[in-house]
Scaffold this active site. Structure first.
Site, PDB file in Angstrom:
ATOM      1  N   ALA A   9       0.823  -1.217   0.000  1.00 20.92           N
ATOM      2  CA  ALA A   9       0.000   0.000   0.000  1.00 20.92           C
ATOM      3  C   ALA A   9       0.852   1.260   0.000  1.00 20.92           C
ATOM      4  O   ALA A   9       0.424   2.306   0.471  1.00 20.92           O
ATOM      5  CB  ALA A   9      -0.940   0.001   1.208  1.00 20.92           C
ATOM      6  N   GLY A  10       2.073   1.155  -0.509  1.00 21.05           N
ATOM      7  CA  GLY A  10       2.920   2.334  -0.663  1.00 21.05           C
ATOM      8  C   GLY A  10       2.421   3.201  -1.808  1.00 21.05           C
ATOM      9  O   GLY A  10       1.304   3.020  -2.313  1.00 21.05           O
ATOM     10  N   VAL A  12       3.147   3.474  -5.069  1.00 26.80           N
ATOM     11  CA  VAL A  12       2.798   2.863  -6.346  1.00 26.80           C
ATOM     12  C   VAL A  12       1.503   2.059  -6.219  1.00 26.80           C
ATOM     13  O   VAL A  12       0.577   2.201  -7.035  1.00 26.80           O
ATOM     14  CB  VAL A  12       3.934   1.967  -6.869  1.00 26.80           C
ATOM     15  CG1 VAL A  12       3.488   1.217  -8.125  1.00 26.80           C
ATOM     16  CG2 VAL A  12       5.171   2.795  -7.178  1.00 26.80           C
ATOM     17  N   ARG A  81      16.111   1.156  -1.600  1.00 27.62           N
ATOM     18  CA  ARG A  81      17.500   1.040  -1.164  1.00 27.62           C
ATOM     19  C   ARG A  81      17.825   2.158  -0.176  1.00 27.62           C
ATOM     20  O   ARG A  81      17.488   3.317  -0.388  1.00 27.62           O
ATOM     21  CB  ARG A  81      18.434   1.137  -2.372  1.00 27.62           C
ATOM     22  CG  ARG A  81      19.893   0.851  -2.049  1.00 27.62           C
ATOM     23  CD  ARG A  81      20.661   0.650  -3.341  1.00 27.62           C
ATOM     24  NE  ARG A  81      22.091   0.589  -3.144  1.00 27.62           N
ATOM     25  CZ  ARG A  81      22.957   0.295  -4.110  1.00 27.62           C
ATOM     26  NH1 ARG A  81      22.512   0.049  -5.315  1.00 27.62           N
ATOM     27  NH2 ARG A  81      24.243   0.254  -3.876  1.00 27.62           N
ATOM     28  N   ASN A  94      13.989  -7.917  -0.791  1.00 25.39           N
ATOM     29  CA  ASN A  94      12.800  -7.832  -1.630  1.00 25.39           C
ATOM     30  C   ASN A  94      12.394  -9.190  -2.203  1.00 25.39           C
ATOM     31  O   ASN A  94      11.207  -9.452  -2.401  1.00 25.39           O
ATOM     32  CB  ASN A  94      13.007  -6.809  -2.754  1.00 25.39           C
ATOM     33  CG  ASN A  94      12.855  -5.384  -2.245  1.00 25.39           C
ATOM     34  OD1 ASN A  94      12.374  -5.153  -1.134  1.00 25.39           O
ATOM     35  ND2 ASN A  94      13.255  -4.420  -3.045  1.00 25.39           N
ATOM     36  N   ARG A 150       6.980   6.829 -20.937  1.00 25.79           N
ATOM     37  CA  ARG A 150       7.948   7.923 -20.759  1.00 25.79           C
ATOM     38  C   ARG A 150       8.534   8.337 -22.113  1.00 25.79           C
ATOM     39  O   ARG A 150       8.647   9.536 -22.413  1.00 25.79           O
ATOM     40  CB  ARG A 150       9.066   7.480 -19.802  1.00 25.79           C
ATOM     41  CG  ARG A 150       8.624   7.456 -18.350  1.00 25.79           C
ATOM     42  CD  ARG A 150       9.681   6.870 -17.434  1.00 25.79           C
ATOM     43  NE  ARG A 150       9.292   7.043 -16.020  1.00 25.79           N
ATOM     44  CZ  ARG A 150       9.720   6.282 -15.021  1.00 25.79           C
ATOM     45  NH1 ARG A 150      10.583   5.299 -15.269  1.00 25.79           N
ATOM     46  NH2 ARG A 150       9.309   6.497 -13.787  1.00 25.79           N
ATOM     47  N   HIS A 174      14.298  -3.639 -17.084  1.00 25.84           N
ATOM     48  CA  HIS A 174      13.847  -2.354 -16.553  1.00 25.84           C
ATOM     49  C   HIS A 174      15.032  -1.690 -15.851  1.00 25.84           C
ATOM     50  O   HIS A 174      15.395  -2.040 -14.739  1.00 25.84           O
ATOM     51  CB  HIS A 174      12.699  -2.579 -15.573  1.00 25.84           C
ATOM     52  CG  HIS A 174      12.113  -1.317 -15.022  1.00 25.84           C
ATOM     53  ND1 HIS A 174      11.726  -0.271 -15.825  1.00 25.84           N
ATOM     54  CD2 HIS A 174      11.831  -0.938 -13.758  1.00 25.84           C
ATOM     55  CE1 HIS A 174      11.231   0.689 -15.073  1.00 25.84           C
ATOM     56  NE2 HIS A 174      11.300   0.314 -13.815  1.00 25.84           N
TER      57      HIS A 174
END
Length: 312
Positions: A9-10, A12, A81, A94, A150, A174
């Site tokens: 729920a951060g 993003v 990080r 992670n 982007r 990525h």
């Protein structure tokens, strides 16, 4: 009503909830280990529903059981990080988080399509696939959609055109080794190479590769979340609506583009079953060399992943 669960729920994850709700795509469950965080954000979204006209149910919870019978599960959980932490430390933490989440997905949402957002993306996708035991097409990573959008925006800004008229393709891992493909990028059908000179185009490609880092450097703390959240929602929409959209995703390869047993960003047909087909584009020697370099970077991460779980 379809059901989408978001683990983490951060910024993003929470932003993805917003975009999915705005499209009235599915009922949403937001899971996080921090007590009160997902519950508070879910309530806040629901309070906005009368004004924003979404009619979906949004649940915030700390219990993985609430993802039961989800059609799509989005994995955004992980930590950024921190000072003094090397890349391997971050990856191991992670990966451990992803493993626990993947076990819960396998138990409570065994028929879901899983979209991994957590970084390092291609490695976390591999760990998720291994831990769930799902069919290859039902686990993928969200990266190419974000990287391509982007690239699309930078081109539109340069040409002063509507960004929706720009369609772009970005392959590879990525990160800094991603491979934007100008030959497959068009502005309402016109090849971008006919509209922007090679030097200016190379600058836009470089900015695309470092687009996430540019935002991190401006924020000082944290990273991008609006465009990543929108990219997640676009993939969820393609899956829930079975749109058969061709988008770049991190998919598990079994010989495509000459790569075996790894996740890498490639164009894919996205529908209700997940990655329904991988499309192989003809590449020039230079494009293939760049993609090889990107694949090598991903392979290094996968080898590190294997070292975490090897005996001794």
């Amino acid at each position: 009503m379809p059901k989408v669960s978001i683990i983490g729920a951060g910024n993003v994850g929470a932003t993805a909830v917003y975009y999915i709700a705005e499209k009235n795509l599915a009922d949403i469950v937001m899971v996080d280990v921090v007590e009160g965080l997902p519950q508070a954000k879910a309530l806040d979204y629901l309070h906005a529903a009368p004004m924003r006209n979404y009619q979906v149910h949004i649940l915030g919870t700390n219990d993985y059981q609430d993802i039961k019978d989800s059609d799509v599960v989005i994995l955004t959980a992980g930590i950024p990080r921190k000072p003094g932490m090397d890349r391997m430390d971050l990856m191991k933490i992670n990966v451990d988080i992803a493993k626990k989440a993947a076990q819960a997905i396998a138990e409570y949402a065994p028929n879901a399509v899983v979209v991994v957002v957590s970084n390092p993306l291609d490695v976390i996708a591999m760990a998720t696939l291994q831990e769930t035991g799902f069919a290859l097409k039902r686990v993928m990573g969200m990266a190419g959609v974000l990287d391509a959008t982007r690239f699309r925006y930078f081109i539109a800004e340069k040409l002063n055109v509507w960004p929706g008229d720009v369609m772009a393709m970005v392959l590879g891992g990525h990160g800094d080794t991603m491979v934007p493909l100008p030959r497959y990028t068009r502005v309402n059908g016109i090849p971008v190479t006919q509209l922007i000179g090679p030097d200016d185009l190379e600058k836009l490609i470089d900015r695309t590769r470092t687009g996430g880092g540019e935002i991190v450097s401006l924020l000082k703390q944290g990273s991008a979340f609006y465009a990543p959240g929108a990219s997640v929602a676009k993939m969820v929409e393609a899956i829930i609506k079975d749109e058969k959209r061709v988008v770049p995703v991190s998919a598990y390869l079994r010989g495509e583009y000459g790569y075996q047993d790894m996740f890498l960003g490639v164009p894919a047909l996205l529908g209700k079953n997940g990655v329904e087909k991988i499309l192989e584009l003809p590449l020039t020697d230079a494009e293939k060399t760049a993609l090889d370099a990107s694949a090598e970077a991903v392979k290094d991460g996968v080898e590190t992943l294997r070292s975490f779980f090897s005996p001794g």
